[in-house]
Design an enzyme around this catalytic site. Sequence first.
Site, mmCIF file in Angstrom:
data_model
loop_
_atom_site.group_PDB
_atom_site.id
_atom_site.type_symbol
_atom_site.label_atom_id
_atom_site.label_comp_id
_atom_site.label_asym_id
_atom_site.label_seq_id
_atom_site.Cartn_x
_atom_site.Cartn_y
_atom_site.Cartn_z
ATOM 1 C CG HIS A 121 -6.395 -8.541 0.951
ATOM 2 N ND1 HIS A 121 -6.631 -8.925 -0.356
ATOM 3 C CD2 HIS A 121 -6.232 -7.193 0.906
ATOM 4 C CE1 HIS A 121 -6.618 -7.855 -1.133
ATOM 5 N NE2 HIS A 121 -6.376 -6.802 -0.399
ATOM 6 C CE1 TYR B 90 -6.690 -6.838 -7.267
ATOM 7 C CE2 TYR B 90 -6.946 -7.895 -5.134
ATOM 8 C CZ TYR B 90 -6.634 -6.780 -5.896
ATOM 9 O OH TYR B 90 -6.279 -5.617 -5.278
ATOM 10 N NE ARG C 273 -3.674 -2.198 2.625
ATOM 11 C CZ ARG C 273 -3.447 -3.379 3.201
ATOM 12 N NH1 ARG C 273 -2.257 -3.615 3.774
ATOM 13 N NH2 ARG C 273 -4.369 -4.314 3.226
ATOM 14 C CG HIS D 287 -5.229 1.140 -4.123
ATOM 15 N ND1 HIS D 287 -4.568 0.918 -2.943
ATOM 16 C CD2 HIS D 287 -6.324 0.332 -4.101
ATOM 17 C CE1 HIS D 287 -5.233 0.017 -2.224
ATOM 18 N NE2 HIS D 287 -6.293 -0.352 -2.909
ATOM 19 C CE LYS E 143 -7.848 -1.337 5.473
ATOM 20 N NZ LYS E 143 -8.576 -1.340 4.181
ATOM 21 N NE ARG F 292 -3.398 -3.225 -1.756
ATOM 22 C CZ ARG F 292 -2.871 -4.039 -0.837
ATOM 23 N NH1 ARG F 292 -1.566 -4.192 -0.751
ATOM 24 N NH2 ARG F 292 -3.656 -4.693 0.010
#
Length: 326
Positions: free
Chosen positions: A280, A289, A159, A254, A184, A257
Amino acid sequence: MSIVPAPTVLLSRYFSHLKMNNWSATTISRRDYVLNKFIIWSSERGIESVTEITPESLAAYRRWLYHYRNERTGKSLKFCTQASYLSTVGHWLAWLTEQGWIDSDPSTGIELPKEEQRLPSSHLTIDEIETLLSSVDLTTPTGLRDRAMMELFYATGMRRAELIALKLDDINHESGLAMIRQGKGRKDRVVPTGKRALGWLMKYLHDGRPALLDEDTDVIFLTSRGNAFHPVTLSQLVRSYLTAAGITKPGSCHMLRHTTATLMLEGGADLRSIQTLLGHEQLNTTQIYTHVSIKRLREVHDKTHPGAKDRPPQSDPNKPGDKPTE
């Protein structure tokens, strides 16, 4: 009955509570923005005390969020953003109830908008990403920095905030691994950098960074003033390279990414590995995805579906006028 402090005072106490419970500075900053906006909205409608917040006023706030339009772009708030705002206000009101400042939580019956099942933003093709990377001017310290940053974005899928926070000790040059600290969810993870990205990073550290270094700091990527990047500034920088490379797809950091995840999936990577790489928490976040990687789906479909082969339509001999020409 004790006098109820002003909403801004209670807000300050709420944030102290979050800090004591180890909430991240990023989350607190985001909640500070949302809740101050809510307090201003309430004050404009004559609500000066938290005891005056009712289910009806929250319903009116929800309608306001739904009809809100950005003054510059004219765009409405996404439903996920509306839900996030309402959830943030609800959490604060629940805390106020627990602390005894209000008798009951007026947000209990507020229904949050349903989450949208949205695909990730655009991603680059292999040719586009190579065009982007090769467009950097490598004769300047900032050019070496920019190439190293975008190579690292592409190699790791990290990120924007994670790249900005990288320190010198976070890169293991021998193993080719990068330590992402407090990503995150305040979770650490280790990701491979790849030989190419590591090579460009080492070249920047050797030939570019010393020229940008103003005072002693262990932050890897420095601006021309020797400071760490601001997130908006970094996005603008990447966007400028995309525009210069003739790439008009929306997005910046992003999008790189998304490019990493999509191209790896098309190359045969499994979802669990991509989940670990991207950091994640839930696999279903990574599963979006699979909808983007239509190239691999088409290949599998062509190889396995019995009806996918290129066979000419057969004429119906019983249908008048539909017989093959002799």
